[in-house]
Design a protein around this motif. Structure first.
Motif, PDB file in Angstrom:
ATOM      1  N   GLY A 151       0.818  -1.210   0.000  1.00 36.70           N
ATOM      2  CA  GLY A 151       0.000   0.000   0.000  1.00 36.70           C
ATOM      3  C   GLY A 151       0.851   1.258   0.000  1.00 36.70           C
ATOM      4  O   GLY A 151       0.609   2.191  -0.777  1.00 36.70           O
ATOM      5  N   TYR A 152       1.862   1.293   0.848  1.00 34.45           N
ATOM      6  CA  TYR A 152       2.741   2.453   0.915  1.00 34.45           C
ATOM      7  C   TYR A 152       3.439   2.676  -0.419  1.00 34.45           C
ATOM      8  O   TYR A 152       3.455   3.788  -0.954  1.00 34.45           O
ATOM      9  CB  TYR A 152       3.782   2.271   2.029  1.00 34.45           C
ATOM     10  CG  TYR A 152       4.537   3.542   2.344  1.00 34.45           C
ATOM     11  CD1 TYR A 152       4.129   4.354   3.391  1.00 34.45           C
ATOM     12  CD2 TYR A 152       5.622   3.955   1.575  1.00 34.45           C
ATOM     13  CE1 TYR A 152       4.789   5.536   3.672  1.00 34.45           C
ATOM     14  CE2 TYR A 152       6.283   5.128   1.839  1.00 34.45           C
ATOM     15  CZ  TYR A 152       5.872   5.921   2.894  1.00 34.45           C
ATOM     16  OH  TYR A 152       6.522   7.100   3.158  1.00 34.45           O
ATOM     17  N   VAL A 153       4.007   1.602  -0.955  1.00 30.43           N
ATOM     18  CA  VAL A 153       4.730   1.701  -2.222  1.00 30.43           C
ATOM     19  C   VAL A 153       3.805   2.170  -3.339  1.00 30.43           C
ATOM     20  O   VAL A 153       4.166   3.045  -4.138  1.00 30.43           O
ATOM     21  CB  VAL A 153       5.396   0.355  -2.574  1.00 30.43           C
ATOM     22  CG1 VAL A 153       5.892   0.335  -4.009  1.00 30.43           C
ATOM     23  CG2 VAL A 153       6.544   0.067  -1.617  1.00 30.43           C
ATOM     24  N   SER A 154       2.599   1.639  -3.392  1.00 25.59           N
ATOM     25  CA  SER A 154       1.650   2.040  -4.449  1.00 25.59           C
ATOM     26  C   SER A 154       1.283   3.514  -4.328  1.00 25.59           C
ATOM     27  O   SER A 154       1.251   4.236  -5.333  1.00 25.59           O
ATOM     28  CB  SER A 154       0.386   1.184  -4.379  1.00 25.59           C
ATOM     29  OG  SER A 154       0.703  -0.151  -4.676  1.00 25.59           O
ATOM     30  N   LEU A 155       1.014   3.968  -3.122  1.00 27.26           N
ATOM     31  CA  LEU A 155       0.681   5.381  -2.922  1.00 27.26           C
ATOM     32  C   LEU A 155       1.871   6.274  -3.254  1.00 27.26           C
ATOM     33  O   LEU A 155       1.725   7.310  -3.910  1.00 27.26           O
ATOM     34  CB  LEU A 155       0.225   5.617  -1.482  1.00 27.26           C
ATOM     35  CG  LEU A 155      -1.138   5.055  -1.125  1.00 27.26           C
ATOM     36  CD1 LEU A 155      -1.352   5.107   0.385  1.00 27.26           C
ATOM     37  CD2 LEU A 155      -2.234   5.817  -1.849  1.00 27.26           C
ATOM     38  N   VAL A 170      11.330   9.657   5.281  1.00 28.79           N
ATOM     39  CA  VAL A 170      11.201   9.783   6.738  1.00 28.79           C
ATOM     40  C   VAL A 170       9.968   9.020   7.212  1.00 28.79           C
ATOM     41  O   VAL A 170      10.018   8.274   8.198  1.00 28.79           O
ATOM     42  CB  VAL A 170      11.136  11.270   7.160  1.00 28.79           C
ATOM     43  CG1 VAL A 170      10.859  11.416   8.654  1.00 28.79           C
ATOM     44  CG2 VAL A 170      12.424  11.995   6.774  1.00 28.79           C
ATOM     45  N   THR A 171       8.872   9.181   6.500  1.00 31.66           N
ATOM     46  CA  THR A 171       7.640   8.471   6.867  1.00 31.66           C
ATOM     47  C   THR A 171       7.839   6.962   6.751  1.00 31.66           C
ATOM     48  O   THR A 171       7.341   6.194   7.582  1.00 31.66           O
ATOM     49  CB  THR A 171       6.462   8.938   5.994  1.00 31.66           C
ATOM     50  OG1 THR A 171       6.319  10.346   6.123  1.00 31.66           O
ATOM     51  CG2 THR A 171       5.170   8.254   6.394  1.00 31.66           C
ATOM     52  N   TRP A 172       8.561   6.520   5.722  1.00 28.99           N
ATOM     53  CA  TRP A 172       8.842   5.092   5.542  1.00 28.99           C
ATOM     54  C   TRP A 172       9.564   4.543   6.761  1.00 28.99           C
ATOM     55  O   TRP A 172       9.185   3.502   7.305  1.00 28.99           O
ATOM     56  CB  TRP A 172       9.650   4.901   4.260  1.00 28.99           C
ATOM     57  CG  TRP A 172      10.045   3.497   3.936  1.00 28.99           C
ATOM     58  CD1 TRP A 172      11.305   2.985   3.975  1.00 28.99           C
ATOM     59  CD2 TRP A 172       9.209   2.413   3.501  1.00 28.99           C
ATOM     60  NE1 TRP A 172      11.304   1.667   3.591  1.00 28.99           N
ATOM     61  CE2 TRP A 172      10.024   1.293   3.289  1.00 28.99           C
ATOM     62  CE3 TRP A 172       7.841   2.301   3.273  1.00 28.99           C
ATOM     63  CZ2 TRP A 172       9.529   0.069   2.861  1.00 28.99           C
ATOM     64  CZ3 TRP A 172       7.353   1.083   2.845  1.00 28.99           C
ATOM     65  CH2 TRP A 172       8.193  -0.016   2.637  1.00 28.99           C
ATOM     66  N   GLU A 173      10.599   5.247   7.206  1.00 33.24           N
ATOM     67  CA  GLU A 173      11.353   4.795   8.386  1.00 33.24           C
ATOM     68  C   GLU A 173      10.472   4.760   9.627  1.00 33.24           C
ATOM     69  O   GLU A 173      10.536   3.817  10.422  1.00 33.24           O
ATOM     70  CB  GLU A 173      12.571   5.699   8.619  1.00 33.24           C
ATOM     71  CG  GLU A 173      13.632   5.580   7.549  1.00 33.24           C
ATOM     72  CD  GLU A 173      14.180   4.164   7.401  1.00 33.24           C
ATOM     73  OE1 GLU A 173      14.380   3.475   8.421  1.00 33.24           O
ATOM     74  OE2 GLU A 173      14.401   3.753   6.243  1.00 33.24           O
ATOM     75  N   ARG A 174       9.634   5.775   9.792  1.00 33.51           N
ATOM     76  CA  ARG A 174       8.724   5.812  10.947  1.00 33.51           C
ATOM     77  C   ARG A 174       7.689   4.693  10.859  1.00 33.51           C
ATOM     78  O   ARG A 174       7.319   4.105  11.868  1.00 33.51           O
ATOM     79  CB  ARG A 174       8.023   7.180  11.028  1.00 33.51           C
ATOM     80  CG  ARG A 174       8.955   8.345  11.287  1.00 33.51           C
ATOM     81  CD  ARG A 174       9.611   8.298  12.662  1.00 33.51           C
ATOM     82  NE  ARG A 174       8.577   8.496  13.661  1.00 33.51           N
ATOM     83  CZ  ARG A 174       8.561   7.898  14.855  1.00 33.51           C
ATOM     84  NH1 ARG A 174       9.514   7.066  15.206  1.00 33.51           N
ATOM     85  NH2 ARG A 174       7.586   8.120  15.697  1.00 33.51           N
TER      86      ARG A 174
END
Length: 191
Positions: A151-155, A170-174
């Protein structure tokens, strides 16, 4: 007449490359025939139709990602393994957007069972053993991780995070920090 050098494997690989160039949804037997400057009919001795071609591209993508994931996970556990696996999917999507989309292609049950998709599940379950999860929570966690990673990658790939701060890295790491914390404190099943 079969064109010399064309075979099913070469066509599937060319289809995967085409998917990265023009998008997975745009891949058809006709588009592939244009790439090789041959008549569409000449490819039907190698692939049945566009669905068959897309299935083969999906299998390539699943295999490539599984190989990368196995290398990335070797010798890792806990958050280190979680981060490694998540980054394999994200990096692959950035490098091969069409193939990444192909990996989401719905396969028939028999093809799916014989594909590298099984390895993805096995590796995710191995990662989760480091968090001491048992069934059915392990299955819930596999689904959660898949949903968040994909989901993250698609968005992100669709530009969904490009219009605001902080940076999506930064959001990915969090997000990975939060997943690690959740997996370490997995809630008890309500009875």
């Amino acid at each position: 007449m079969v064109r010399v050098g064309l075979n099913t494997e070469r066509l599937a690989q060319a289809g995967a490359e085409l998917a990265d160039e023009v998008g997975f949804e745009q891949v058809t037997v006709s588009a592939l025939a244009r790439r090789f400057d041959v008549k569409v009919a000449s490819l039907y001795s190698h692939v049945k139709n566009s669905h068959d071609l897309k299935t083969r591209i999906a299998q390539i993508a699943l295999q490539e990602m599984a190989d990368r994931a196995a290398d990335a996970l070797a010798g890792r556990s806990g958050k280190d393994a979680l981060t490694a696996l998540a980054n394999v999917y994200r990096d692959y999507a950035r490098e091969h957007p069409g193939r990444y989309a192909a990996a989401q292609f719905r396969l028939d049950p028999e093809t799916a069972a014989a594909s590298a998709g099984v390895r993805h599940s096995q590796m995710t379950r191995a990662l989760l053993r480091g968090y001491d999860l048992t069934e059915p929570d392990q299955t819930h966690a596999v689904r959660l991780l898949g949903s968040v990673f994909h989901g993250y990658v698609s968005l992100e790939m669709g530009g969904g995070f490009s219009h605001s701060a902080p940076d999506s890295d930064v959001t990915w790491e969090r997000t990975l920090d939060a997943l690690d914390a959740l997996l370490r404190a997995w809630p008890e099943e309500k009875k």
